[in-house]
Scaffold this active site. Sequence first.
Site, PDB file in Angstrom:
ATOM      1  N   LYS A 193       0.958  -1.177  -0.055  1.00  0.00           N
ATOM      2  CA  LYS A 193      -0.044  -0.122  -0.002  1.00  0.00           C
ATOM      3  C   LYS A 193       0.985   1.103   0.022  1.00  0.00           C
ATOM      4  CE  LYS A 193       0.532   1.223   4.569  1.00  0.00           C
ATOM      5  NZ  LYS A 193       0.726   2.836   4.998  1.00  0.00           N
ATOM      6  N   SER A 256      -0.768  11.104   4.842  1.00  0.00           N
ATOM      7  CA  SER A 256       0.009  10.044   4.314  1.00  0.00           C
ATOM      8  C   SER A 256       1.468  10.837   3.871  1.00  0.00           C
ATOM      9  CB  SER A 256      -0.631   9.205   3.316  1.00  0.00           C
ATOM     10  OG  SER A 256       0.100   8.301   2.359  1.00  0.00           O
TER      11      SER A 256
END
Length: 333
Positions: A193, A256
Amino acid sequence: MQTPQVTVLGAGSYGTALAICFARKGIPTTLWGRDADKVAVMQTAHENEEYLPACPFPESLKVTADLGEALKDVKNVVVVVPSHSFSSMLKQAKPLLAEHARVAWATKGLEPDSGRLLYEVAEETLGDEHPLAVLSGPTFAIEMAKGLPTAISMSSTDQAFVEELSGLLHCDRSFRVYTNNDFIGVQLGGVVKNVIAIGAGMADGIGFGANARTALITRGLAELTRLGLKLGAKSETFTGMAGLGDLILTCTDNQSRNRRFGMALGQGKGVEEALKSIGQSVEGYRNTREVVALAARNEVEMPICEQIYAVLYEGKEPQQAAIDLLSRERKTE
C-alpha cells in the site's frame, strides 16, 4: 515499582502513539527512544513535541533511552522502527529480552536488499524462543494519540500472544483490534500500500482527478492480491483492515507521507527534493524497489509498482509513467 507490561521500541510518531494507546488504558508502558537528548525533552515535557504536539503522555507512560531498562522483565515488546533499522534493532534487543518476552512489530516494510518479509528477519534473529506478532491497518499516529476511533488487524504465530496483546490495546470507545490468522497477508498489505500510495499521490499531483485515483487504487489492490496469493496469503485479508482499509487511507489522505511524496513528484519535484520536503521517513521509497524485486522473483506482474519504480529509480517522468500504464493492452478485469 510495577514492572511494565508493554515496551514500545521506537519513539517516532507511530511508536509514541501506540505507547499512548496502551498507557491510556492504565497499562504500565515504557517508550524507548534512541536519542537521549530527545528522550530527555520528552521526559520533561511529558509529550513528544517533535512528532505529536499537544498529545500529553498518560501517567502510566514513561520514556527512557536505556534499552536494558526498557526491556528488563518485560513480557510484551512492540517494535516500531523504520524497516531499514528493523534487523539491527532486533539484534540489539535480543540479548536484553526476558526469557518469557513476546515480540510484535508495527513496522511496515521489507528488509532492504534481501526483500524478505519482516517475520523472516525476526525468526532468523530471535529463533523460536519468542512468539511473534504483527500489527497493521489504516492508522495515522496523530488520530490514535488523540483517541479518535481506529481499527487495525493483528496476526501472530502464537494465539495466546495475539489474544493478550490485542486485548491490551483494544478499547471499546476508540480502538478496535481484529485478529487475523494470515501472518503473511497482514504484513504484505502494509508494504504494498505504501507503493500504491506514491502512485496515487503522483496522479493527484499531475492533476488527473478522482477517476484516475480510484482506478489506481482498485488495480493496485489487484496487484497486492496477486503477489499475496503467490506468497501464500489469503485473498480475504486484502479486503480487510490490513489490505483495502490501509490502501484507501494511505492513498486518499494527505496525512500520508507516501501520498505527499508522490504528489510532490507529480508536481515536478525531483526524487531527492520530494523526499526532503516530507521531513520524515518515507517507507514507500524503499518499499518500491523491494516490492518490484519480490514480484520479479515470484514472476508476478505488477505494472503500477513497476512504473513507480521507473520514476523513483530510473528517472522516468511521472506523466510518461501514466501514459505507459494507460497504453497497456486492453484485457478482461
